[in-house]
Design a protein around this motif. Structure first.
Motif, PDB file in Angstrom:
ATOM      1  N   ASP A 339       5.032 -89.996 -24.988  1.00  0.00           N
ATOM      2  CA  ASP A 339       6.073 -89.030 -24.600  1.00  0.00           C
ATOM      3  C   ASP A 339       6.790 -89.479 -23.329  1.00  0.00           C
ATOM      4  O   ASP A 339       6.287 -90.301 -22.560  1.00  0.00           O
ATOM      5  CB  ASP A 339       5.452 -87.646 -24.362  1.00  0.00           C
ATOM      6  N   GLU A 340       7.946 -88.906 -23.129  1.00  0.00           N
ATOM      7  CA  GLU A 340       8.686 -88.979 -21.864  1.00  0.00           C
ATOM      8  C   GLU A 340       8.649 -90.388 -21.246  1.00  0.00           C
ATOM      9  O   GLU A 340       8.121 -90.575 -20.144  1.00  0.00           O
ATOM     10  CB  GLU A 340       8.113 -87.941 -20.884  1.00  0.00           C
ATOM     11  N   ALA A 341       9.198 -91.338 -21.991  1.00  0.00           N
ATOM     12  CA  ALA A 341       9.222 -92.727 -21.525  1.00  0.00           C
ATOM     13  C   ALA A 341      10.681 -93.153 -21.346  1.00  0.00           C
ATOM     14  O   ALA A 341      11.294 -93.691 -22.275  1.00  0.00           O
ATOM     15  CB  ALA A 341       8.516 -93.625 -22.546  1.00  0.00           C
ATOM     16  N   VAL A 430       2.279 -72.612 -27.317  1.00  0.00           N
ATOM     17  CA  VAL A 430       0.886 -72.959 -26.971  1.00  0.00           C
ATOM     18  C   VAL A 430       0.757 -73.800 -25.692  1.00  0.00           C
ATOM     19  O   VAL A 430      -0.228 -74.494 -25.527  1.00  0.00           O
ATOM     20  CB  VAL A 430       0.173 -73.653 -28.166  1.00  0.00           C
ATOM     21  N   TYR A 431       1.759 -73.734 -24.809  1.00  0.00           N
ATOM     22  CA  TYR A 431       1.622 -74.421 -23.523  1.00  0.00           C
ATOM     23  C   TYR A 431       1.072 -73.409 -22.516  1.00  0.00           C
ATOM     24  O   TYR A 431       1.800 -72.553 -22.009  1.00  0.00           O
ATOM     25  CB  TYR A 431       2.966 -75.006 -23.074  1.00  0.00           C
ATOM     26  N   LEU A 432      -0.212 -73.548 -22.220  1.00  0.00           N
ATOM     27  CA  LEU A 432      -0.860 -72.535 -21.398  1.00  0.00           C
ATOM     28  C   LEU A 432      -0.625 -72.757 -19.902  1.00  0.00           C
ATOM     29  O   LEU A 432      -1.186 -72.056 -19.072  1.00  0.00           O
ATOM     30  CB  LEU A 432      -2.359 -72.464 -21.726  1.00  0.00           C
ATOM     31  N   VAL A 479      -3.064 -77.756 -21.692  1.00  0.00           N
ATOM     32  CA  VAL A 479      -3.221 -77.243 -20.333  1.00  0.00           C
ATOM     33  C   VAL A 479      -2.849 -78.366 -19.374  1.00  0.00           C
ATOM     34  O   VAL A 479      -3.673 -79.213 -19.018  1.00  0.00           O
ATOM     35  CB  VAL A 479      -4.685 -76.766 -20.107  1.00  0.00           C
ATOM     36  N   TRP A 480      -1.575 -78.394 -19.009  1.00  0.00           N
ATOM     37  CA  TRP A 480      -1.080 -79.367 -18.014  1.00  0.00           C
ATOM     38  C   TRP A 480      -1.360 -78.778 -16.642  1.00  0.00           C
ATOM     39  O   TRP A 480      -1.130 -77.588 -16.407  1.00  0.00           O
ATOM     40  CB  TRP A 480       0.417 -79.607 -18.214  1.00  0.00           C
ATOM     41  N   THR A 481      -1.829 -79.629 -15.725  1.00  0.00           N
ATOM     42  CA  THR A 481      -2.438 -79.041 -14.526  1.00  0.00           C
ATOM     43  C   THR A 481      -1.703 -79.327 -13.216  1.00  0.00           C
ATOM     44  O   THR A 481      -2.311 -79.306 -12.146  1.00  0.00           O
ATOM     45  CB  THR A 481      -3.905 -79.516 -14.409  1.00  0.00           C
TER      46      THR A 481
HETATM   47  C1  ACM Z   1       4.269 -83.309 -22.920  1.00  0.00           C
HETATM   48  O1  ACM Z   1       4.188 -82.095 -22.686  1.00  0.00           O
HETATM   49  N1  ACM Z   1       4.928 -84.114 -22.105  1.00  0.00           N
HETATM   50  C2  ACM Z   1       3.646 -83.893 -24.098  1.00  0.00           C
END
Ligand code: ACM
Length: 526
Positions: A339-341, A430-432, A479-481
């Motif tokens: 992702d995001e490259a 579903v992005y908590l 769960v991105w922190t």
């Molecule tokens: C993502 O949320 N960058 C996969």
């Protein structure tokens, strides 16, 4: 006349209700509330009481994981455990006061089906296999009273249950913030308690490389540590804390975590990000970039321009990394990010432009596809398959790749139509890391994702035919922190939305009802 009849009717209803309520009060059945909601649950009158003299019988092979889990749970929360006895078949058990674990073929195509029967003499859990028995144990645990005692009364119930989706996952980003092994285990335990079965472990990021790789020690001696971290929200211009921050998991620790997960029937899918989100790796080994200036490990959030160079050196390096990763993780799937490259460094790199000419490529997305396909070939050769974020569709999807659809459902729909497997993880549902309150009640990345929206998500988009829908393997919350420095914040952000997700992943669509509350309406008493 009509009014009198209505009045008499109402009196009769009220009388019956009063009798029903007093019957419930004189002989109350324990309240039954199982998450995720089973396929079918019928409560009978009466109860069974588990005490230290109850025996736990194992009538099949490989059931020790279930008995150990249950006994550790009882010991931790109630201060006792049960005597365990192996038998060849349930017919050998003549005593009452027994919990019998057994399995025989139920025939449901997705692993994890079980039946559960409790009456005044005991409990019988029958799994389709040992995994199903483990889920029956999770149901048993949810029937236990919350108040510690050595006399645990559970309801008499008949349950038939099986999962809706094969892949029921949670992702934890240990790159932006590092969580110790105790919390990683706790997180895995949360997954198991919800009858979920995949832990996607995000191990490498711009802001930290978290997995020990013996061949490349600088990945952790340099890449696991940043000099500073952004204060406040990205873009709020509050400066940096100037504190060294970091950490990593040794290979011994990872082996212990993999074992812990296996004991709970949770598969760990490690993610090694490429070609973007690789600033920490490039800080440790600048040779991995396309000759760009030396960079430090990231100390701010967002998307970095730094990117791995698609050179033989890089592929050789990452193949060596993946060799160690494959030794540590038995998972069939390895997540390779994707992702995001941003392609700006590739656009400015004479090497990349030359390579594109040689390959006949007209844009850098094809170069990304070349990167991912090269890594895929290597992993396929070693019997593994890749999962990538939905950007791996751009420039051509690697032949055997599974797609994680995160920017919406479009990527997943496109991949399913091409007959590729898909895990649905759309940000809006579903992005908590998004706030569950409006206005946000703590620092979050932004966005508003209330409980009900998670609960009502259906991972099979209407755009797919029933045949195409079969390529949706399941669902995962991420769960991105960036804004979760501590385990307590992670727990605050995931609950109760993870409970809702477990019903998205496990419960049949026709059985889902956000407003159902068993304690209010008396449950489904048979
Ligand atoms: C993502 O949320 N960058 C996969």
């Amino acid at each position: 006349m009509k009014k009198i009849r209505i009045f008499a009717g109402l009196c009769m209803v009220m009388l019956l209700m009063t009798q029903w309520v007093s019957a419930q009060e004189s002989n109350p059945s324990p309240v039954v509330s199982i998450i995720p909601e089973p396929v079918s649950l019928v409560q009978q009158a009466g109860s069974f009481t588990i005490t230290p003299s109850t025996t736990l019988y194992l009538a099949g092979k490989d059931l020790e994981r279930s008995s150990t889990y249950f006994n550790e749970y009882l010991e931790k929360y109630y201060g006792f455990h049960l005597h365990v006895k192996k038998v060849k078949s349930p017919a050998e058990v003549h005593s009452e006061n027994a919990i019998i674990l057994d399995y025989h073929h139920i025939g449901y195509p997705i692993e994890g089906a079980y039946t559960f029967h409790s009456d005044k003499n005991g409990v019988k859990i029958n799994g389709d296999n040992a995994v199903g028995v483990f889920y029956g144990i999770q149901t048993l645990i949810q029937l236990l009273p919350a108040i510690p005692s050595q006399s645990l009364e559970i309801a008499c119930v008949n349950i038939e249950d099986h999962p809706r989706f094969k892949y029921r996952g949670m992702m934890l980003d240990c790159g932006r913030h590092f969580f110790d092994t105790a919390f990683v285990k706790q997180f895995i335990n949360f997954i198991a308690m919800h009858k979920m079965n995949r832990f996607h472990w995000h191990l490498t990021e711009d802001q930290g490389w978290r997995i020990q790789i013996k061949k490349y020690p600088r990945l952790t001696s340099i890449g696991a540590w940043r000099d500073s971290t952004l204060i406040g929200h990205y873009g709020s211009h509050q400066g940096y804390d100037h504190q060294r921050y970091g950490g990593f998991y040794t290979q011994d620790e990872i082996r212990a975590i993999v074992k812990y997960a296996q004991e709970r029937y949770v598969t760990i899918i490690p993610e090694i990000e490429m070609p973007g989100h690789s600033t920490a790796a490039i800080a440790a080994y600048p040779e991995l970039s396309c000759g760009s200036p030396k960079v430090p490990v990231g100390s701010t959030w967002g998307v970095y321009d730094t990117i791995l160079c698609p050179r033989p050196y890089t592929f050789h390096f990452y193949e060596n990394v993946l060799n160690e990763v494959m030794k540590l993780f038995p998972s069939h799937y390895i997540h390779i990010g994707g992702d995001e490259a941003p392609k700006i460094q590739w656009k400015n790199s004479p090497f990349c432009q030359d390579l594109m000419k040689k390959m006949g490529y007209t844009n850098e997305d094809q170069l990304q596809s070349y990167f991912i396909s090269t890594i895929e070939k290597y992993l396929n050769k070693h019997g593994r398959d890749i999962i990538g974020w939905d950007e791996i569709l751009e420039g051509g999807l690697a032949p055997n790749a599974t797609v994680m659809s995160w920017r919406g459902e479009e990527g997943g729909i496109a991949a399913a139509k091409m007959h590729h497997h898909v895990i649905m993880t759309p940000g809006a549902y579903v992005y908590l890391d998004h706030s569950q309150a409006e206005p946000a009640d703590s620092l979050t990345i932004g966005g508003y994702l209330p409980l009900e929206k998670v609960y009502n998500y259906n991972p099979v988009p209407k755009e797919l035919t029933p045949e195409e829908g079969k390529y949706i393997e399941g669902v995962q919350a991420n769960v991105w922190t960036e804004y979760m420095q501590w385990p307590t914040k992670v727990e605050y952000m995931i609950f109760p939305r993870m409970d809702a997700l477990s019903e998205v992943a496990w419960t049949m669509e026709s059985n889902k009802n956000y407003h159902y509350c068993p304690s209010k309406i008396g449950g489904k008493i048979g």
